[in-house]
Scaffold this active site. Sequence first.
Site, mmCIF file in Angstrom:
data_model
loop_
_atom_site.group_PDB
_atom_site.id
_atom_site.type_symbol
_atom_site.label_atom_id
_atom_site.label_comp_id
_atom_site.label_asym_id
_atom_site.label_seq_id
_atom_site.Cartn_x
_atom_site.Cartn_y
_atom_site.Cartn_z
ATOM 1 N N HIS A 177 29.186 -48.641 54.285
ATOM 2 C CA HIS A 177 28.001 -49.471 54.529
ATOM 3 C C HIS A 177 27.492 -49.257 55.949
ATOM 4 O O HIS A 177 28.250 -49.318 56.905
ATOM 5 C CB HIS A 177 28.341 -50.946 54.313
ATOM 6 C CG HIS A 177 27.219 -51.857 54.651
ATOM 7 N ND1 HIS A 177 27.347 -52.880 55.555
ATOM 8 C CD2 HIS A 177 25.943 -51.888 54.229
ATOM 9 C CE1 HIS A 177 26.193 -53.510 55.666
ATOM 10 N NE2 HIS A 177 25.321 -52.918 54.867
ATOM 11 N N ASP A 190 14.328 -30.623 55.830
ATOM 12 C CA ASP A 190 13.683 -29.420 55.318
ATOM 13 C C ASP A 190 14.420 -28.152 55.757
ATOM 14 O O ASP A 190 15.372 -28.209 56.550
ATOM 15 C CB ASP A 190 12.207 -29.377 55.723
ATOM 16 C CG ASP A 190 11.966 -29.328 57.229
ATOM 17 O OD1 ASP A 190 12.654 -28.559 57.934
ATOM 18 O OD2 ASP A 190 11.063 -30.045 57.701
ATOM 19 N N ASP A 234 20.644 -49.910 52.166
ATOM 20 C CA ASP A 234 21.065 -51.112 52.886
ATOM 21 C C ASP A 234 20.000 -52.201 52.828
ATOM 22 O O ASP A 234 18.854 -51.985 53.209
ATOM 23 C CB ASP A 234 21.362 -50.749 54.344
ATOM 24 C CG ASP A 234 22.181 -51.790 55.070
ATOM 25 O OD1 ASP A 234 22.342 -52.920 54.544
ATOM 26 O OD2 ASP A 234 22.682 -51.489 56.166
ATOM 27 N N TYR A 290 15.069 -37.322 65.822
ATOM 28 C CA TYR A 290 16.128 -36.335 66.059
ATOM 29 C C TYR A 290 17.434 -36.998 66.494
ATOM 30 O O TYR A 290 18.514 -36.619 66.027
ATOM 31 C CB TYR A 290 15.697 -35.306 67.106
ATOM 32 C CG TYR A 290 14.804 -34.227 66.566
ATOM 33 C CD1 TYR A 290 15.280 -33.306 65.651
ATOM 34 C CD2 TYR A 290 13.484 -34.119 66.987
ATOM 35 C CE1 TYR A 290 14.465 -32.295 65.150
ATOM 36 C CE2 TYR A 290 12.665 -33.107 66.495
ATOM 37 C CZ TYR A 290 13.155 -32.205 65.579
ATOM 38 O OH TYR A 290 12.354 -31.209 65.097
ATOM 39 N N TYR A 331 8.064 -31.059 58.769
ATOM 40 C CA TYR A 331 8.143 -32.522 58.937
ATOM 41 C C TYR A 331 8.564 -33.212 57.640
ATOM 42 O O TYR A 331 8.220 -34.362 57.407
ATOM 43 C CB TYR A 331 6.831 -33.100 59.470
ATOM 44 C CG TYR A 331 6.314 -32.354 60.670
ATOM 45 C CD1 TYR A 331 6.935 -32.469 61.905
ATOM 46 C CD2 TYR A 331 5.222 -31.496 60.563
ATOM 47 C CE1 TYR A 331 6.482 -31.755 63.010
ATOM 48 C CE2 TYR A 331 4.760 -30.785 61.660
ATOM 49 C CZ TYR A 331 5.390 -30.922 62.879
ATOM 50 O OH TYR A 331 4.938 -30.228 63.962
ATOM 51 N N ASN A 356 11.375 -34.607 56.362
ATOM 52 C CA ASN A 356 12.712 -35.091 56.687
ATOM 53 C C ASN A 356 12.779 -36.601 56.485
ATOM 54 O O ASN A 356 11.835 -37.318 56.831
ATOM 55 C CB ASN A 356 13.040 -34.781 58.154
ATOM 56 C CG ASN A 356 12.803 -33.329 58.495
ATOM 57 O OD1 ASN A 356 13.444 -32.449 57.944
ATOM 58 N ND2 ASN A 356 11.868 -33.074 59.388
#
Length: 142
Positions: A22, A30, A64, A112, A130, A132
């Site tokens: 958890h 990508d 979550d 990042y 982009y 991701n």
Amino acid sequence: MLKGLDPILSPDLLATLRAMGHGDEIAIVDGNYPGVEHARRLVRLDGVALIPALDAVLSVLPVDDFVEEAIFRSTYRQERDRLEPVHREIIDCCARREPDRAVVPLVGADFYNRVRAAHTIVQTSEPRLYANVILRKGVIYP
């Protein structure tokens, strides 16, 4: 092959998803993402695009619900609110699987750094830039 499981979920990926606890996060990235450089653990899904991989993971991973934000996406450069077609697809996929959860954009270094801290990176062969996403694992209630 297993009944009821998307075949995209490789043995390594299934083991990783099961081992996560958890609050652990998994990044699905990508093909251009520096996965080897950023990963604590790396699972490759060569030949698989981002959206099918995301959908397969969301088919088994609880997101979550103890926190306000649990699904994140990268942004086009520093443009937090710009939606590339792949971002719309990420939002649509997440809305189908997790209709009560928003997909939160994270700009540049914030994204990042969160990926670097993730439990695992899943590297797809997605060619779009982009493309991701990060998912925070929740719990299965008794």
